[in-house]
Scaffold this motif. Sequence first.
Motif, PDB file in Angstrom:
ATOM      1  N   HIS A 134       0.725  -0.955  -0.033  1.00 36.45           N
ATOM      2  CA  HIS A 134       0.011   0.047  -0.227  1.00 36.45           C
ATOM      3  C   HIS A 134       0.729   1.363   0.179  1.00 36.45           C
ATOM      4  O   HIS A 134       0.368   2.314  -0.226  1.00 36.45           O
ATOM      5  CB  HIS A 134      -1.023   0.203   1.220  1.00 36.45           C
ATOM      6  CG  HIS A 134      -2.102  -0.707   0.827  1.00 36.45           C
ATOM      7  ND1 HIS A 134      -3.254  -0.809   0.316  1.00 36.45           N
ATOM      8  CD2 HIS A 134      -2.220  -2.526   0.879  1.00 36.45           C
ATOM      9  CE1 HIS A 134      -4.271  -1.692   0.010  1.00 36.45           C
ATOM     10  NE2 HIS A 134      -3.410  -2.901   0.714  1.00 36.45           N
ATOM     11  N   ALA A 194      -3.031  -1.438  -8.929  1.00 33.47           N
ATOM     12  CA  ALA A 194      -4.196  -2.216  -8.728  1.00 33.47           C
ATOM     13  C   ALA A 194      -4.084  -3.672  -8.019  1.00 33.47           C
ATOM     14  O   ALA A 194      -4.694  -4.020  -7.245  1.00 33.47           O
ATOM     15  CB  ALA A 194      -5.245  -2.400 -10.103  1.00 33.47           C
ATOM     16  N   ARG A 195      -2.667  -4.159  -8.279  1.00 34.87           N
ATOM     17  CA  ARG A 195      -2.534  -5.404  -8.014  1.00 34.87           C
ATOM     18  C   ARG A 195      -1.837  -5.471  -6.503  1.00 34.87           C
ATOM     19  O   ARG A 195      -2.331  -6.391  -5.651  1.00 34.87           O
ATOM     20  CB  ARG A 195      -1.319  -6.211  -9.068  1.00 34.87           C
ATOM     21  CG  ARG A 195      -0.669  -7.362  -8.587  1.00 34.87           C
ATOM     22  CD  ARG A 195      -1.452  -8.505  -8.774  1.00 34.87           C
ATOM     23  NE  ARG A 195      -0.574  -9.769  -8.439  1.00 34.87           N
ATOM     24  CZ  ARG A 195      -0.288 -10.012  -7.335  1.00 34.87           C
ATOM     25  NH1 ARG A 195      -0.616  -9.399  -6.328  1.00 34.87           N
ATOM     26  NH2 ARG A 195       0.284 -11.223  -7.146  1.00 34.87           N
ATOM     27  N   PRO A 198      -4.633  -3.165  -3.564  1.00 35.14           N
ATOM     28  CA  PRO A 198      -5.912  -3.043  -4.092  1.00 35.14           C
ATOM     29  C   PRO A 198      -6.797  -2.192  -3.095  1.00 35.14           C
ATOM     30  O   PRO A 198      -6.571  -1.931  -1.990  1.00 35.14           O
ATOM     31  CB  PRO A 198      -6.221  -4.673  -3.980  1.00 35.14           C
ATOM     32  CG  PRO A 198      -5.144  -5.037  -2.926  1.00 35.14           C
ATOM     33  CD  PRO A 198      -4.047  -4.146  -3.136  1.00 35.14           C
ATOM     34  N   GLY A 199      -8.058  -1.650  -3.667  1.00 34.28           N
ATOM     35  CA  GLY A 199      -9.038  -0.988  -2.796  1.00 34.28           C
ATOM     36  C   GLY A 199      -8.719   0.373  -2.800  1.00 34.28           C
ATOM     37  O   GLY A 199      -9.543   1.238  -1.639  1.00 34.28           O
ATOM     38  N   GLU A 200      -7.643   0.660  -3.064  1.00 33.57           N
ATOM     39  CA  GLU A 200      -7.232   2.458  -2.757  1.00 33.57           C
ATOM     40  C   GLU A 200      -7.866   3.219  -3.894  1.00 33.57           C
ATOM     41  O   GLU A 200      -7.486   2.728  -5.031  1.00 33.57           O
ATOM     42  CB  GLU A 200      -5.679   2.439  -2.668  1.00 33.57           C
ATOM     43  CG  GLU A 200      -4.805   1.628  -1.671  1.00 33.57           C
ATOM     44  CD  GLU A 200      -4.552   2.479  -0.557  1.00 33.57           C
ATOM     45  OE1 GLU A 200      -5.210   3.699  -0.182  1.00 33.57           O
ATOM     46  OE2 GLU A 200      -4.083   1.655   0.440  1.00 33.57           O
ATOM     47  N   SER A 201      -8.152   4.210  -3.778  1.00 30.59           N
ATOM     48  CA  SER A 201      -8.588   5.141  -4.818  1.00 30.59           C
ATOM     49  C   SER A 201      -7.257   6.083  -5.117  1.00 30.59           C
ATOM     50  O   SER A 201      -6.903   7.141  -4.605  1.00 30.59           O
ATOM     51  CB  SER A 201      -9.575   6.051  -4.560  1.00 30.59           C
ATOM     52  OG  SER A 201      -9.635   7.059  -3.268  1.00 30.59           O
TER      53      SER A 201
END
Lengths: 172, 127
Positions: B48, B88-89, B92-95
Amino acid sequence: MDNVFLKKLDQWVTGRTVTSARNLSRRNFISRLGQVLVGTALIPVLPVARAANTPLSEIGDPQSCEYWRYCAIDGFLCSCCGGTASTCPPGSEPSPVTWVGTCENPADGKRYIISYNDCCGKGGCGRCFCNRNEGDKPAYYPPKNNDINWCVGTKTNAYHCSTAVVMGVDES
Amino acid sequence: MRFAIFLTLSFFLTDAEADPRSHYLIHCMGCHLVDGAGVPPEVPTFNHDLAFLAGTDEGRRYLVQVPGAAQSPIDDAALAALLNWMLARYAPGESVTPYSESEISEYRQQILADPISERARLFAAKH
């Protein structure tokens, strides 16, 4: 209201059925059905489905420098040192960090991504030295240079031999 | 005929989707490993933190200018697709605003002379 609609629908379906029965032969139906069946059977041949679970077909001798996966290798072949083309001999440790190239597989004509993981922690194996440099770049471009000792991230940086692990088809 | 169109379409679709992953395997996996774990502290883990960096102007520049990215032998459009695939990989889930080709071109022309210090400076702001 409903009855009128159903009657119209019934007439329309009957009309279409009679027309198609007059215009089309039974063979036509069979040929259409055949197309659908062949089409369905061909779907697994499409690249989407095929990439998912086709085992790798290979030809050649993994103990020979001519073996297709070794197109960019520089070192002793682990397959001659007690390991295989993709595993380290007992007592040596695969380097996690590696250099990566692509080679054409003569069995299917596709290019595959190959990871040349060195096996480390023992002295040089000394058998089956193989130095093919397809796609090798000069030392000022380290990520694509095979003269580097890639035994990094391991307990010792002693180089023993090299493997060639197939990572997948190069779709780039 | 319709079947031929379907064949052609499916070929292009798979090609476009598989492209960034192949580039990751060829140009990044050697050091950052298949799962992005890397070999810390020398080779950073992809996680992240990517989204943290891509969330600021300076961080976005860093991700493009770090030598492994800037010097990879792929064009700006492919590097944009690769970085967006990685975000994305591995985060994930972050804008995160996706990279555009023109953004990559702009950052890539400026050389980052000291990537390690820049990385330390960016992460000092995080903690």
